[in-house]
Design an enzyme around this catalytic site. Structure first.
Site, PDB file in Angstrom:
ATOM      1  N   SER A  65       0.824  -1.208   0.000  1.00 14.27           N
ATOM      2  CA  SER A  65       0.000   0.000   0.000  1.00 14.27           C
ATOM      3  C   SER A  65       0.860   1.260   0.000  1.00 14.27           C
ATOM      4  O   SER A  65       1.994   1.266   0.464  1.00 14.27           O
ATOM      5  CB  SER A  65      -0.902   0.015   1.227  1.00 14.27           C
ATOM      6  OG  SER A  65      -1.581  -1.210   1.358  1.00 14.27           O
TER       7      SER A  65
HETATM    8  N1  SAH Z   1      -1.033  -3.507   3.468  1.00 10.36           N
HETATM    9  C1  SAH Z   1      -0.341  -4.450   2.619  1.00 10.36           C
HETATM   10  C2  SAH Z   1      -0.977  -4.569   1.257  1.00 10.36           C
HETATM   11  C3  SAH Z   1      -2.153  -5.362   1.238  1.00 10.36           C
HETATM   12  S1  SAH Z   1      -2.716  -5.695  -0.398  1.00 10.36           S
HETATM   13  C4  SAH Z   1       1.057  -3.978   2.369  1.00 10.36           C
HETATM   14  O1  SAH Z   1       1.345  -2.819   2.704  1.00 10.36           O
HETATM   15  O2  SAH Z   1       1.842  -4.722   1.826  1.00 10.36           O
HETATM   16  C5  SAH Z   1      -4.099  -6.655   0.060  1.00 10.36           C
HETATM   17  C6  SAH Z   1      -3.784  -8.058   0.429  1.00 10.36           C
HETATM   18  O3  SAH Z   1      -4.993  -8.642   0.848  1.00 10.36           O
HETATM   19  C7  SAH Z   1      -3.284  -8.899  -0.737  1.00 10.36           C
HETATM   20  O4  SAH Z   1      -2.065  -9.471  -0.407  1.00 10.36           O
HETATM   21  C8  SAH Z   1      -4.375  -9.968  -0.918  1.00 10.36           C
HETATM   22  O5  SAH Z   1      -3.866 -11.224  -1.273  1.00 10.36           O
HETATM   23  C9  SAH Z   1      -4.982  -9.995   0.477  1.00 10.36           C
HETATM   24  N2  SAH Z   1      -6.344 -10.502   0.560  1.00 10.36           N
HETATM   25  C10 SAH Z   1      -7.390 -10.315  -0.293  1.00 10.36           C
HETATM   26  N3  SAH Z   1      -8.488 -10.937   0.183  1.00 10.36           N
HETATM   27  C11 SAH Z   1      -8.133 -11.525   1.359  1.00 10.36           C
HETATM   28  C12 SAH Z   1      -8.826 -12.311   2.334  1.00 10.36           C
HETATM   29  N4  SAH Z   1     -10.120 -12.645   2.203  1.00 10.36           N
HETATM   30  N5  SAH Z   1      -8.143 -12.737   3.408  1.00 10.36           N
HETATM   31  C13 SAH Z   1      -6.823 -12.431   3.578  1.00 10.36           C
HETATM   32  N6  SAH Z   1      -6.133 -11.697   2.702  1.00 10.36           N
HETATM   33  C14 SAH Z   1      -6.771 -11.242   1.597  1.00 10.36           C
END
Ligand code: SAH
Length: 222
Positions: A62
């Site tokens: 993010s």
């Molecule tokens: N804050 C994180 C970025 C998150 S991107 C950072 O700074 O790196 C969002 C993430 O949510 C992705 O890796 C995706 O695979 C995950 N995701 C999507 N749906 C999900 C779910 N139901 N449970 C767990 N993770 C999920």
């Protein structure tokens, strides 16, 4: 001071403080956590710009401002047990780990979860537990949580997460469409729940049982 320390200082001043994040604990966590260690080596030089970057598997780390803003809205303190949904690179996890007692983080993609576990271990961060699991059902074995942060865009608030939010708990989630959402803050009060909308954001979709259904009218991955 290393070049990265200088770049990070500038990132905090020019993109995070300048856009209105004021909480000193959040700002110092953003100064301390080495964001360049959460992206692939060839992208390390771009780690302190205010943008999301690819982390593999169609997902992104993010944008720093959004991480800071969500953390500020969450109002984490040193005694809190926090649930994060969507570990991704583990960067937001590391920020939360600086501020909270415990961080439990769920990631749907095993490869990302493993990389995040490895990175956090290398950085000596030990108050985090990460599992590969659909975070829209929460983590009932360790609930209730003082704070819950969802780091992927949801069509609406997954009910199990609200159920796992403890007394006076606070939850921050991007809610809306597949490509654009608004940060929403939920607070559990003595009676009922208060809902308040904040910044507009653009997260990758929250998939899973109480998220977008892949192939059923919802968005695909990426
Ligand atoms: N804050 C994180 C970025 C998150 S991107 C950072 O700074 O790196 C969002 C993430 O949510 C992705 O890796 C995706 O695979 C995950 N995701 C999507 N749906 C999900 C779910 N139901 N449970 C767990 N993770 C999920």
């Amino acid at each position: 001071m290393s070049d990265y320390t200088l770049l990070r200082e500038r990132m905090v001043r020019e993109t995070i403080e300048a856009r209105g994040v004021r909480d000193p604990r959040v700002l110092s966590a953003m100064r301390e956590v080495p964001r360049h260690r959460f992206v692939r080596e060839h992208l390390a030089g771009q780690a302190y710009g205010d943008h999301a970057l690819p982390i593999g598997a169609g997902q992104t780390i993010s944008q720093p401002y959004v991480v800071a803003r969500m953390t500020e809205l969450l109002e984490v303190d040193a005694a809190h047990k926090v649930l994060e949904v969507g570990t991704g690179s583990g960067y937001q996890t590391a920020i939360l780990a600086r501020l909270a007692r415990w961080v439990y983080s769920l990631e749907l993609i095993g490869e990302l979860a493993h990389q995040a576990i490895h990175r956090l271990r290398q950085l000596g961060i030990s108050n985090v537990k990460i599992q590969t699991f659909d975070g829209t059902v929460g983590w009932s074995e360790v609930a209730p949580f003082d704070r819950i942060l969802v780091a992927a865009g949801a069509p609406s608030l997954p009910r199990p997460l609200l159920d796992q939010l403890g007394p006076r708990g606070r939850l921050v989630i991007p809610e809306g469409e597949a490509q654009r959402q608004r940060l929403v803050v939920y607070e559990r009060l003595a009676r009922g729940v208060r809902r308040r909308e904040a910044d507009e954001v653009a997260f990758v979709p929250l998939l899973g049982r109480h998220g977008w259904q892949r192939g059923a009218g919802g968005p695909g991955r990426g």
